[in-house]
Structure formats: C-alpha cells, structure tokens
Motif scaffolding. Structure first.
Motif: not given
Length: 318
Positions: A123-129
């Motif tokens: 549920g998260e973008t790779g960048q955010y995670s």
C-alpha cells in the motif's frame, strides 16, 4: 497460499467511445462484425520462486518476502543453503536471482543460495517505504512526500532491523532449508545505509555484508560518527564487509560529465568509512572495498552485486 513471482501483465486494451449532441448525424454504414478481443496475455513466471506475506505486529504493516530457491534445492534434501537477504526487492530480487543463476552455474561459479527479497510495505510507494525503513534518523533533506496526505517519514531503520531479526528470520528458518549461521545482507544506496546501521548496531545479525554505494552522506554523515562511537565501546566486530561504489559517485567540478555528483562525494565517504573500520584492528573483522570504473549511482549495482556474490559465495575450491 504462496504466489509465484510474475512480471506485471500487459494492460488490457481500452476503447473510448465519444458521442455528438445536437446535430442530426446520418446513419453510419453497416459495420462489419467486431473482431474478438484478445484475452489478457499470461504473465511471465520466474521459476522456483514464491511470495510470502508477513504482517508485523509491532510495525502494523504488511510486507512481502520474495523467495528464490536454487536449482538443486529439491535434489539435496538434507542440505542447508546459505541465505542472502536483499533490500529494494522489486528491483534487486530478479536481478540478483538471475546473476546468481548465470554466474553460479549450478554451483560451479558460486555456491548455491536461497534468496530472500525484502519488499516495500504493501500500500506504499517504494520511495515512501524505503525512506522510512532504511534511514537511521528522522533528520533528512527529503521533506516532500510522494504519497498525498501522508507526510514524509524517515528514521525507522532500527525498528525495521528488529522486524527482520524477530519476525522475518524465524519465518525463513522455519520455512526453508537454510543455514542461519550463514546469513548475508546486500543493499544499495539507502539499502546500503541500512546495512551500515545493522553492522554498527548488531554486527553478528549477519555474517557477511555487501554494501553497494551506501548513502553515508545521510544526516551530516551520521554513520561515520556512529562508527567512532562503536569503536569507543567495543574491541571487536565479528563480520565480513564488502564495500563498493561507482567511480562517478564523486564530485568533479572541472568535468562536464553529468554522471558525476554535484555535491555529494560518496567515494570519499566510502573510503573514509573503510579507513575507520580498518584502523580499529578488530580481530574478527574482514573488510574489502572497490571503486568500479565507468559506473555511476544508477548503473553500478549489477557490477557491484556480481562482485559481492563472488566475494561472499565463492564456489567450492575457489
């Protein structure tokens, strides 16, 4: 039920119909019968792979583990294989898997290993995670979130490290024939920064570390300070460490080549980190480092992980 790891299927063809309003439109000619719409094409499956989901109670997030088993896994039923954990699994997992198979050549070029890809939170973008999970402090110059409605978050590397140690490791040990005394970590960029954090927090969590272009610049080079703090409190570091970086990951104002960094001399940071580790003369620490010619931050990982695999998992007799 476990899933096979597949490439995303091609998007289905969408036909948009537009209408006219107000004017009287002559009747169109009789149309030919519509051609049957081709069904969605099958996805490409990576053989001997599967996906496991793990929901962390302490973190309240769900992650996927991408798993690749070596060619001889079903044949060598009593053998326990070394296990390699890689960060940024969406990119690194298929790359490392295929390099391992090609260079490994069924144990002739590399010792066979089980590969575990550490994915981003669902549920998260790779960048955010990765910005949150791979960085050691909340102090970052990256303040813009790529997830609307959610502020940028950094600095949870320690809780993520405990998630790997306390939740991922037991699942892997229970589910696969792996030698948990031969665990290898591999990470690039922020993933390498996470590896440095683990090394300086609990070095025996992994036996070997492959750190490619680690972002040692983060938070005013906090990892270099943490290494000094570790050395002040310890007389040994039980780990093998392989450091690598691209030759373009430095600053060269006299060059017009855009592959050089503008203001982050990551080559110098890595050499400083290497020198600090070597200067401690820890009896159980082994360090190797290399600068790879004609590579930059975005191109270096395939060469770096190939060298790292050959260092960490040499074939028998090499």
């Amino acid at each position: 039920m476990n899933e096979k790891i597949a490439l995303l299927p091609l998007a289905a063809l969408c036909i948009a119909l537009s209408g006219c309003h107000g004017a009287k439109i002559p009747a169109p000619p009789v149309a030919k019968p519509a051609e049957p719409v081709e069904a969605s094409l099958p996805a490409y499956i990576l053989p001997n792979t599967e996906v496991r989901e793990i929901t962390s109670g302490p973190l309240g997030r769900t992650y996927q583990l991408f798993v690749s088993l070596p060619p001889s896994y079903e044949e060598r039923v009593t053998h326990r294989f070394p296990v390699l954990f890689v960060t940024d699994a969406s990119y690194a997992f298929p790359l490392v898997r295929n390099i391992g198979l090609m260079v490994g050549d069924r144990g002739k070029g590399l010792e066979e290993f089980v590969l575990i890809g550490l994915s981003y939170a669902k549920g998260e973008t790779g960048q955010y995670s990765r910005r949150r999970d791979y960085t050691p402090t909340p102090n970052s110059e990256d303040t813009v979130s790529d997830m609307p409605g959610r502020p940028a978050v950094h600095g949870q590397a320690e809780v993520y490290r405990r998630f790997i140690a306390d939740e991922v490791f037991p699942l892997v040990a229970e589910s696969y024939r792996v030698d948990m005394n031969r665990k290898i970590f591999a990470g690039h960029s922020y993933g390498g920064l996470l590896g440095a954090h683990i090394l300086l927090t609990e070095p025996t969590m992994f036996e070997r570390y492959i750190l490619s272009s680690p972002s040692l610049w983060f938070d005013d080079k906090v990892m270099l300070a943490r290494e000094r703090a570790y050395s002040a409190a310890h007389t040994d570091m039980r780990a093998d460490v392989f450091l690598s970086i691209g030759a373009f990951e430095t600053v060269n104002p006299s060059s017009g080549n855009k592959r050089y960094h503008r203001n982050k001399d990551m080559v110098r940071d890595l050499r400083t980190f290497e020198a600090q580790l070597r200067s401690r003369s820890y009896p159980s620490l082994r360090v190797e480092a290399t600068v790879i010619d004609d590579e930059d931050h975005l191109t270096v990982y395939p060469a770096a992980i190939t060298r790292g695999l050959m260092w960490a998992l040499p074939a028998a007799g090499h």
